[in-house]
Enzyme design. Structure first.
Site, mmCIF file in Angstrom:
data_model
loop_
_atom_site.group_PDB
_atom_site.id
_atom_site.type_symbol
_atom_site.label_atom_id
_atom_site.label_comp_id
_atom_site.label_asym_id
_atom_site.label_seq_id
_atom_site.Cartn_x
_atom_site.Cartn_y
_atom_site.Cartn_z
ATOM 1 N N HIS A 23 62.829 -21.064 -34.136
ATOM 2 C CA HIS A 23 62.800 -20.902 -35.597
ATOM 3 C C HIS A 23 62.948 -19.445 -35.994
ATOM 4 C CE1 HIS A 23 58.757 -19.964 -34.274
ATOM 5 N NE2 HIS A 23 58.558 -19.321 -35.418
ATOM 6 N N ARG A 63 48.422 -11.618 -36.170
ATOM 7 C CA ARG A 63 49.785 -11.733 -36.716
ATOM 8 C C ARG A 63 49.826 -11.351 -38.186
ATOM 9 N NH1 ARG A 63 52.854 -15.904 -39.492
ATOM 10 N NH2 ARG A 63 54.865 -16.262 -38.505
ATOM 11 N N ASP A 73 60.993 -17.100 -39.019
ATOM 12 C CA ASP A 73 59.785 -17.304 -39.809
ATOM 13 C C ASP A 73 60.051 -17.482 -41.306
ATOM 14 O OD1 ASP A 73 58.063 -17.366 -37.649
ATOM 15 O OD2 ASP A 73 57.830 -15.180 -37.620
ATOM 16 N N HIS A 115 63.206 -17.338 -32.690
ATOM 17 C CA HIS A 115 62.248 -17.103 -31.607
ATOM 18 C C HIS A 115 61.455 -18.353 -31.284
ATOM 19 C CE1 HIS A 115 60.037 -16.271 -35.344
ATOM 20 N NE2 HIS A 115 58.937 -16.597 -34.690
HETATM 21 C C1 OGA Z 1 55.050 -16.307 -34.798
HETATM 22 C C2 OGA Z 1 55.513 -16.991 -33.575
HETATM 23 C C3 OGA Z 1 55.473 -16.868 -31.160
HETATM 24 C C4 OGA Z 1 54.455 -16.640 -30.095
HETATM 25 O O1 OGA Z 1 54.019 -15.629 -34.730
HETATM 26 O O2 OGA Z 1 55.729 -16.419 -35.825
HETATM 27 O O3 OGA Z 1 56.397 -17.807 -33.647
HETATM 28 O O4 OGA Z 1 54.871 -16.497 -28.922
HETATM 29 N N1 OGA Z 1 54.930 -16.612 -32.434
HETATM 30 O O5 OGA Z 1 53.263 -16.627 -30.395
HETATM 31 MN MN MN Z 2 57.352 -17.679 -35.689
#
Ligand code: OGA
Ligand code: MN
Length: 283
Positions: free
Chosen positions: A101, A274, A103, A258
């Site tokens: 995806h 995050r 974000d 990602h």
């Molecule tokens: C995010 C995500 C990936 C991860 O934080 O948006 O997709 O490896 N993280 O935690």
């Molecule tokens: Mn993500």
């Protein structure tokens, strides 16, 4: 400060700086490296939440995620991704990002960059992968590029409406109707977007959020999506990151997709902080 590429396709590590304490001139270099490499990994950062928030704010205005459950108690804009449980309950989202995806593509104003900080890492699993959507676009045939011109894709948060992704148990428990209430309205974006800072074109769809092509019939649209999704996940476009403790990563959602690779054994802890920076409307 040293900037070392991590692969041929994307990503660079930045060593020798403290992101909580940067001169403007150094920040300008970091910003240029971010546009050039799309993912930056800052090693060995001592980063209490307010410092991470402060660094992220240098890239733009912070966004607040629609999911209210995983917020950091002291910082509204910070989310916790975690496999840690207290009293039988996860202290953050254990499975965020488990399908490819970009974000917040399911909103009108998707994320510019995401910043993830490794507070605790497991011995096994928990890698992150990114795939370069500039390259995905540039390696399409001329014929396909022409076909994509002017097309728009529909993005939704609602997993129940997307046969390409699984519905995790917790959402099955919440139920289809309540989940539909949580999900915001769909967003429609160009299938090929132009990066607002570099002017380069990037493929903009993903199996997690994209459910159809507006201008095409169902069958034709799904077939085109299958083709593009297979293309965008080629190993040649991908860098896989194995986290070190206290890595801070930042990535550009306007030209990457990602994936959280998962595979953390039961009982091991992956705990991340995050924050996301708000972007602009894709064009
Ligand atoms: C995010 C995500 C990936 C991860 O934080 O948006 O997709 O490896 N993280 O935690
Ligand atoms: Mn993500």
């Amino acid at each position: 400060m040293q900037i070392n590429p991590l692969s041929d396709v994307l990503g660079a590590e930045v060593v020798g700086i403290d992101v909580g304490n940067l001169e403007d001139e150094t920040f300008d270099k970091i910003h240029a490296a971010f546009l050039e490499h799309h993912v930056l990994v800052f090693r060995d950062q001592e980063l209490p939440p307010e410092r991470q928030v402060g660094f992220a704010q240098r890239f733009g205005e912070l966004d607040v995620h629609i999911q209210k459950d995983n917020k950091h108690s002291g910082h509204e804009a910070m989310q916790i991704l975690s496999t840690k449980k207290v009293d039988g309950k996860y202290v953050g989202s254990p499975s965020a990002g488990d399908a490819w995806h970009s974000d917040l593509s399911y909103t009108d104003i998707p994320t510019l960059c995401t910043m993830l900080y490794a507070v605790e890492i497991p011995e096994v699993g928990g890698d992150t992968e990114w795939s370069n959507m500039y390259q995905a676009y540039e390696t399409l045939s001329e014929e396909t590029k022409e076909k994509l011109e002017g097309l728009h894709a529909r993005h939704t948060f609602n997993r129940f409406r997307n046969p390409r992704v699984e519905v995790p148990e917790i959402y099955k428990e919440i139920g289809k109707e309540r989940y539909a209430d949580i999900a915001p309205p769909d967003a429609v974006h160009p299938l090929v977007r132009t990066h607002p800072e570099t002017g380069r074109k990037a493929l903009y769809l993903s199996e997690r959020f994209t459910i159809g092509i507006e201008e095409l019939g169902e069958e034709e649209g799904q077939a085109l999506m299958d083709e593009l999704i297979a293309h965008q996940k080629q190993r040649d476009f991908i860098y896989r990151h194995k986290w070190n403790l206290h890595d801070l990563t930042i990535w550009d959602n306007r030209c990457l997709i990602h994936l959280a690779c998962g595979g953390v054994p039961e009982g091991q802890i992956r705990h991340m902080h995050r924050v996301i920076v708000r972007g602009d409307k894709p064009f």
